[in-house]
Each structure stands twice: as C-alpha cells, then as structure tokens.
Design a protein around this motif. Structure first.
Motif, PDB file in Angstrom:
ATOM      1  N   PRO A 105       0.768  -1.241   0.186  1.00 33.64           N
ATOM      2  CA  PRO A 105      -0.080  -0.101   0.078  1.00 33.64           C
ATOM      3  C   PRO A 105       0.890   1.387  -0.136  1.00 33.64           C
ATOM      4  N   TYR A 106       0.250   2.141  -0.525  1.00 39.32           N
ATOM      5  CA  TYR A 106       0.891   3.877  -0.148  1.00 39.32           C
ATOM      6  C   TYR A 106      -0.239   4.582   0.100  1.00 39.32           C
ATOM      7  N   LEU A 107       0.249   5.875   0.638  1.00 38.95           N
ATOM      8  CA  LEU A 107      -0.797   7.075   0.562  1.00 38.95           C
ATOM      9  C   LEU A 107      -0.800   7.993  -0.486  1.00 38.95           C
ATOM     10  N   VAL A 108      -2.021   8.517  -0.549  1.00 41.27           N
ATOM     11  CA  VAL A 108      -2.424   9.627  -1.493  1.00 41.27           C
ATOM     12  C   VAL A 108      -3.127  10.663  -0.685  1.00 41.27           C
ATOM     13  N   VAL A 109      -2.639  12.009  -1.124  1.00 40.99           N
ATOM     14  CA  VAL A 109      -3.113  13.023  -0.330  1.00 40.99           C
ATOM     15  C   VAL A 109      -3.532  14.124  -1.559  1.00 40.99           C
ATOM     16  N   VAL A 110      -4.786  14.416  -1.472  1.00 33.66           N
ATOM     17  CA  VAL A 110      -5.229  15.482  -2.587  1.00 33.66           C
ATOM     18  C   VAL A 110      -6.152  16.653  -1.832  1.00 33.66           C
ATOM     19  N   ALA A 111      -6.158  17.534  -2.689  1.00 35.01           N
ATOM     20  CA  ALA A 111      -7.132  18.710  -2.216  1.00 35.01           C
ATOM     21  C   ALA A 111      -7.821  19.420  -3.137  1.00 35.01           C
ATOM     22  N   HIS A 112      -9.021  19.964  -2.816  1.00 40.03           N
ATOM     23  CA  HIS A 112      -9.704  20.680  -3.949  1.00 40.03           C
ATOM     24  C   HIS A 112      -8.882  21.977  -4.157  1.00 40.03           C
ATOM     25  N   ASP A 113      -9.148  22.731  -5.355  1.00 40.72           N
ATOM     26  CA  ASP A 113      -8.582  23.926  -5.421  1.00 40.72           C
ATOM     27  C   ASP A 113      -9.571  25.071  -4.935  1.00 40.72           C
ATOM     28  N   GLU A 114      -9.204  25.965  -4.008  1.00 40.50           N
ATOM     29  CA  GLU A 114     -10.046  27.031  -3.768  1.00 40.50           C
ATOM     30  C   GLU A 114      -9.342  28.407  -3.950  1.00 40.50           C
ATOM     31  N   ASP A 115      -9.602  28.907  -4.857  1.00 42.05           N
ATOM     32  CA  ASP A 115      -9.104  30.210  -5.488  1.00 42.05           C
ATOM     33  C   ASP A 115      -7.507  30.254  -5.714  1.00 42.05           C
ATOM     34  N   GLY A 116      -7.029  29.223  -6.320  1.00 37.32           N
ATOM     35  CA  GLY A 116      -5.730  29.058  -6.394  1.00 37.32           C
ATOM     36  C   GLY A 116      -4.649  28.336  -5.146  1.00 37.32           C
ATOM     37  N   ARG A 117      -5.409  28.115  -4.060  1.00 38.23           N
ATOM     38  CA  ARG A 117      -4.923  27.571  -3.226  1.00 38.23           C
ATOM     39  C   ARG A 117      -5.387  26.132  -2.546  1.00 38.23           C
ATOM     40  N   PRO A 118      -4.713  25.282  -2.060  1.00 36.11           N
ATOM     41  CA  PRO A 118      -5.530  24.074  -1.864  1.00 36.11           C
ATOM     42  C   PRO A 118      -6.405  24.015  -0.725  1.00 36.11           C
ATOM     43  N   GLY A 119      -7.740  23.536  -0.574  1.00 37.51           N
ATOM     44  CA  GLY A 119      -8.586  23.632   0.551  1.00 37.51           C
ATOM     45  C   GLY A 119      -7.975  22.502   1.498  1.00 37.51           C
ATOM     46  N   ALA A 120      -9.063  22.069   2.435  1.00 36.12           N
ATOM     47  CA  ALA A 120      -8.616  20.880   3.363  1.00 36.12           C
ATOM     48  C   ALA A 120      -8.045  19.695   2.623  1.00 36.12           C
ATOM     49  N   PRO A 121      -6.972  19.040   3.152  1.00 30.76           N
ATOM     50  CA  PRO A 121      -6.367  18.106   2.283  1.00 30.76           C
ATOM     51  C   PRO A 121      -7.510  16.622   2.715  1.00 30.76           C
ATOM     52  N   LEU A 122      -7.453  15.563   1.772  1.00 26.01           N
ATOM     53  CA  LEU A 122      -7.982  14.416   1.984  1.00 26.01           C
ATOM     54  C   LEU A 122      -7.124  13.390   1.607  1.00 26.01           C
ATOM     55  N   ALA A 123      -7.198  12.295   2.428  1.00 25.91           N
ATOM     56  CA  ALA A 123      -6.142  11.350   2.200  1.00 25.91           C
ATOM     57  C   ALA A 123      -6.897   9.796   1.905  1.00 25.91           C
ATOM     58  N   PHE A 124      -6.264   9.050   1.033  1.00 25.28           N
ATOM     59  CA  PHE A 124      -6.780   8.018   0.789  1.00 25.28           C
ATOM     60  C   PHE A 124      -5.459   6.770   0.886  1.00 25.28           C
ATOM     61  N   LEU A 125      -5.876   5.711   1.251  1.00 28.05           N
ATOM     62  CA  LEU A 125      -5.025   4.306   1.291  1.00 28.05           C
ATOM     63  C   LEU A 125      -5.170   3.644  -0.114  1.00 28.05           C
ATOM     64  N   ALA A 126      -3.852   3.546  -0.822  1.00 29.75           N
ATOM     65  CA  ALA A 126      -4.009   2.762  -2.139  1.00 29.75           C
ATOM     66  C   ALA A 126      -3.612   1.338  -1.825  1.00 29.75           C
ATOM     67  N   ALA A 127      -4.314   0.441  -2.200  1.00 27.15           N
ATOM     68  CA  ALA A 127      -3.977  -1.005  -1.958  1.00 27.15           C
ATOM     69  C   ALA A 127      -4.090  -1.684  -2.954  1.00 27.15           C
ATOM     70  N   ASP A 128      -3.441  -3.120  -2.815  1.00 29.41           N
ATOM     71  CA  ASP A 128      -4.087  -4.118  -3.693  1.00 29.41           C
ATOM     72  C   ASP A 128      -3.720  -3.751  -5.437  1.00 29.41           C
ATOM     73  N   GLY A 129      -2.518  -2.919  -5.310  1.00 25.55           N
ATOM     74  CA  GLY A 129      -1.911  -2.504  -6.776  1.00 25.55           C
ATOM     75  C   GLY A 129      -2.783  -1.362  -7.309  1.00 25.55           C
ATOM     76  N   GLN A 130      -3.323  -0.761  -6.793  1.00 24.24           N
ATOM     77  CA  GLN A 130      -4.228   0.521  -7.269  1.00 24.24           C
ATOM     78  C   GLN A 130      -3.147   1.616  -7.545  1.00 24.24           C
ATOM     79  N   GLY A 131      -3.530   2.066  -8.853  1.00 27.65           N
ATOM     80  CA  GLY A 131      -2.687   3.215  -9.223  1.00 27.65           C
ATOM     81  C   GLY A 131      -3.644   4.425  -9.217  1.00 27.65           C
ATOM     82  N   VAL A 132      -2.972   5.651  -9.483  1.00 24.96           N
ATOM     83  CA  VAL A 132      -3.774   6.848  -9.275  1.00 24.96           C
ATOM     84  C   VAL A 132      -3.366   7.873 -10.415  1.00 24.96           C
ATOM     85  N   SER A 133      -3.957   8.558 -11.190  1.00 23.03           N
ATOM     86  CA  SER A 133      -3.628   9.491 -12.003  1.00 23.03           C
ATOM     87  C   SER A 133      -4.152  10.908 -11.514  1.00 23.03           C
TER      88      SER A 133
END
Ligand SMILES: NC(=O)N[C@@H](O)C(=O)O
Ligand code: NI
Length: 167
Positions: free
Chosen positions: A95-123
């Motif tokens: 597994p590995y961790l993925v952290v993303v955030a929505h854009d809010e007027d050119g800045r990131p909003g509150a971060p959200l975190a996901f645990l990627a497992a079982d070979g999942q990739g992200v784009s």
C-alpha cells in the motif's frame, strides 16, 4: 500551550471518491474491456487520460523509487502540475498513501487522504493539488507517466498548518 497538530486519517481509495481529483488505475475502472490477441489477452481499455500536450509537452514514462515514510507523516505542503496529469502505478506489492485537495481560488483546500492498496494506481488530473509520493513499508517502485517539456509544471504550496497523516 501549543495547539495539537490536526489529524488526517486516510480512507480506502475508491474510484468514486477520487473522481474529483483524477482516476484510480485498476481493472474495475476501465472504460471498456476488450479481448485481444486472439483471445489470449484482456485489454482494460482507457482507464485514465494522459493529459500532457499543453504548451508542447510530451509524455514521459519514468520509475520513481520511493523511500518508505514513517507514520504519522507530517504533511506541510501540497503541489500541483498546471501543465499536465501525473499517474503513479505501483510496481511493488504494498500500500501507499495519496493526499489531495480541492482548489480554492488558487490555493489547496482541506487535504483528503486515501490508502491505495492491492496494486491500485492513481492519475492526478492536470492542476490537481496532491502531496508528492508517500511510500509505505519498504522502498517501493512506481511507474510514473507525466509531462516532459518546457514550461513551469510545478506549483508548490506551504500549508498554513501541518497535518499528521495516519493510514
Ligand atoms: N517531482 C516529481 O516529479 N514528483 C512529484 O510530482 C510527485 O507527485 O511525486
Ligand atoms: Ni506530483
């Protein structure tokens, strides 16, 4: 008295939850399933776009060898690539961790975190706020597809307060 660092807890990665930020690269998320090569191969077709042509960019295939992070991971910044998407496909079985955030007027909003497992990739879709690669457990290799070429394709943002990321 110092204020406690905010906790950011990862949730399991799913295509639906990740859709505002890009695509999850897994067979269940294919646009179409094709039997090819005289039936010897199944093509899980068109899972994610490679959006790299902006300002004359070209697609790159690289391998990132990530050193494992120790939990909790202190998240102090996010980044984004305004000129292209960036895809990570794990080549190591962990597994590995993925952290993303929505854009809010050119800045990131509150971060959200996901645990990627079982070979999942992200784009990550172009201009999606995300944290650089966060490998877990052991040194991990990832196939990375992103943009090469001229232009400034990296925007970094220091968060106003750190987060303690837990899996
Ligand atoms: N710098 C670099 O190529 N890697 C980051 O973009 C990342 O998301 O890991
Ligand atoms: Ni990146």
């Amino acid at each position: 008295m110092s204020t406690p660092v905010k906790l950011l807890r990862a949730v399991p990665l799913t295509a639906d939850a990740f859709r505002p930020f890009g695509e999850v690269i897994e067979t269940d998320n294919a646009s179409e399933i094709r039997l090819i090569n005289k039936g010897t191969t199944t093509r899980f077709h068109d899972i994610a776009p490679v959006d790299v042509s902006s300002e004359g960019g070209r697609p790159l295939i690289s391998i990132f060898r990530g050193k494992p992070f120790t939990l909790p991971v202190t998240i102090t910044m996010l980044e984004r690539h305004p000129l292209g998407s960036q895809a990570f496909v794990p080549l190591s079985p962990r597994p590995y961790l993925v952290v993303v955030a929505h854009d809010e007027d050119g800045r990131p909003g509150a971060p959200l975190a996901f645990l990627a497992a079982d070979g999942q990739g992200v784009s990550y879709a172009r201009s999606t706020w995300h944290h650089p690669l966060i490998a877990l457990g052991d040194v991990s290799d990832f196939l990375v597809v992103d943009r090469g070429g001229a232009g400034d394709n990296l925007q970094e943002f220091d968060l106003p307060e750190p987060f303690a990321l837990e899996a």
